[in-house]
Enzyme design. Structure first.
Site, short mmCIF file in Angstrom:
data_model
loop_
_atom_site.label_atom_id
_atom_site.label_comp_id
_atom_site.label_asym_id
_atom_site.label_seq_id
_atom_site.Cartn_x
_atom_site.Cartn_y
_atom_site.Cartn_z
CB THR A 76 3.85 -5.06 -1.01
OG1 THR A 76 5.10 -4.82 -1.63
CG2 THR A 76 4.04 -5.22 0.49
CB VAL A 77 -1.19 -4.50 -0.81
CG1 VAL A 77 -2.60 -4.64 -0.24
CG2 VAL A 77 -0.40 -3.46 -0.02
N GLY A 91 -3.01 1.51 7.34
CA GLY A 91 -2.87 0.06 7.16
C GLY A 91 -3.99 -0.75 7.77
N GLY A 131 8.70 -3.71 2.69
CA GLY A 131 7.42 -3.50 1.99
C GLY A 131 6.59 -2.37 2.57
CD GLU A 172 2.82 4.40 -0.87
OE1 GLU A 172 2.17 4.28 -1.91
OE2 GLU A 172 2.53 3.77 0.17
CG ASP A 186 1.76 7.52 2.20
OD1 ASP A 186 1.15 6.87 1.33
OD2 ASP A 186 1.71 7.24 3.42
CE LYS A 234 -1.05 6.25 4.34
NZ LYS A 234 0.22 5.73 4.88
N GLY A 294 2.73 -2.48 5.31
CA GLY A 294 3.14 -3.88 5.12
C GLY A 294 2.03 -4.66 4.44
#
Ligand code: NAP
Ligand code: HSE
Length: 431
Positions: free
Chosen positions: A15-16, A134, A187, A190, A201, A205, A304
């Protein structure tokens, strides 16, 4: 005139990674002008070389990540995720003299110290803006722009998947499982989405944010973590009826006496007129409160492929400029070394939803249970239905420990048929 090309190796083409490759290739002329040297993508490591990957030239694809790193690129971008082999590959890359850009919050929160130390020893950059929130520029402001101030608190929505789910539950009465499937398709989630809905998650962070904000080493294990798996549509409805919305919040703050820090992730009720209440879908928003600067809000797309790739590319440009100029970005700063205190020492307001018998003396018994544990009541709302009554209590600031003892006592009362829900309240005026 441009300097010699700088080489970039990409670990991960999902995705990334696919979006990072696209931006590197599509924007090569602009990137060269901004860096002062061309950026040359030399390879993309994946697991399955047979998978079709739109936008990534097939001759760049490899399933041998270690060999790709051994070519000694100027910059290695790690967007494969997970702890291993990501950690070993990053360490191999740094030992070979490559600067590293990663979006891997799980690894940074589990073992960031090892990565920082390796970067220091090899004299290379380690950047990870994409690991939190993001696309939103948040880590660089914390690490650089606010380096002269004293951060007091960081509070916000840092997981796009759960915010997407909670928004849909609130606005459309949507079913939890259907919305999670949508978030995966888009997307946002995880590879293992239990990391999102379980709060892990967001906890990773929160650890990264706390470390940067308070110049103190904070790891994943230091974060008190509760996800949204127990949030029911009844909780969402009860919050709505009181003018609140439920959000999964990450909070990193100094203890009331300033001698330590507390880092927590949990669902919380937020007043509908609070700016965080209007943060919908996969957007993230983070408030940073600093002594001199006051309160700042950072808002944008938190998940995303393309938004995350934007943050990765910003780091690539920063590391590339350092290569061209011969400089290096800031390393780890943990000089303050504050103790991380348990969540039981945090002071928050609470909402308690009770199913109680509708008879004289019940309200008094319940009020006594709160008073006996030193928890002050702010608002009580009662709805009668048959022999039962629904009673919702909102408290003033109370410690986690005092509230737990109150709930235990409430459960032991004959008048209390069931404790339907207990949740923290954040963002009320004066809270
Ligand atoms: P993804 O779609 O699952 O992509 C992972 C990529 O890494 C895939 O191309 C996969 O190969 C490759 N890969 C995984 N293990 C590998 C291994 N052992 N050797 C070689 N290649 C390997 O994940 P993603 O969503 O792009 O996320 C990547 C990282 O960015 C994670 O750390 C995540 O936490 C972070 N992140 C993601 C987002 C987001 O919105 N998605 C936002 C911020 C940060 P195959 O394609 O062959 O399976
Ligand atoms: N799964 C993460 C989220 C991706 O939903 O926020 C962005 O870090």
């Amino acid at each position: 005139m441009s300097a010699a090309p700088l080489t970039v190796a990409l670990l991960g083409g999902g995705t990334v990674g696919a979006q990072v490759a696209r931006l590197l290739l599509e924007q090569s002329a602009d990137l060269e002008a901004r860096v002062g040297a061309p950026l040359q993508l030399v390879g993309v490591a994946v697991r399955d070389t047979a998978k079709p990957r739109e936008g990534i030239p097939s001759d760049l694809i490899t399933d041998d990540a270690a060999e790709l790193i051994s070519r000694g690129s100027d910059i290695v971008v790690e967007v494969m995720g997970g702890i291993e082999p990501a950690r070993s590959l990053i360490l191999q890359a740094m030992a070979a003299g490559s600067s590293v850009i990663t979006a891997n919050k799980a690894l940074l929160a589990a073992d960031g110290a090892t990565l920082y130390q390796a970067a220091e020893e090899s004299g290379v950059d380690l950047y990870f803006e994409a690991s939190v929130a993001g696309a939103i520029p948040l880590l660089r402001p914390l690490r650089e722009s606010l380096a002269g101030d004293r951060v007091m608190k960081v509070l916000g929505i840092v997981n796009g998947t759960t915010n997407f789910i909670l928004s849909k539950m609130d606005e459309e009465g949507a079913d939890y499982a259907d919305v999670l499937a949508q978030a995966q398709e888009l997307g946002y989630a995880e590879a293992d989405p239990t990391a999102d809905v379980g709060g892990l998650d967001a906890a990773a962070k929160a650890a990264i944010l706390a470390e940067l904000a308070f110049h103190t080493r904070v790891t994943f294990d230091d974060v008190s973590c509760e996800g949204i798996t127990d949030v029911t549509s009844a909780d969402v409805e009860a919050a709505r009826a009181m003018g609140f919305v439920i959000k999964l919040l990450a909070v990193a703050e100094r203890t009331p006496d300033g001698s330590g820090v507390i880092v927590r992730v949990h669902p919380a009720m937020v007043p509908r007129d609070h700016p965080l209440a209007s943060v919908r879908d996969a957007f993230n928003a983070v408030f940073v409160e600093a002594e001199a600067a006051g309160e700042m809000m950072f808002y944008g797309r938190g998940a995303g492929g393309a938004p995350t790739a934007s943050a990765v590319l910003g780091d690539v440009v920063a590391a590339a400029r350092n290569r061209v100029s011969g400089g290096r970005g800031p390393g780890e700063s943990t000089y303050a070394d504050l103790p991380v205190r348990p969540i039981s020492e945090a002071l928050t307001r609470y909402y308690v939803n009770l199913d109680v018998a509708d008879r004289p003396g019940v309200l008094a018994a319940i009020a006594n249970a709160f008073a006996a544990n030193g928890v002050s009541i702010q608002v009580v709302r009662q709805d009668g239905h048959g022999d039962d009554a629904g009673l919702v209590v909102r408290t003033h600031l109370a410690s986690d420990g005092a509230l737990s003892r109150t709930v235990d006592e409430l459960r032991s009362l004959d008048a209390v048929k069931e404790v339907l829900g207990v949740m923290r309240v954040e963002g009320e005026a004066g809270a």
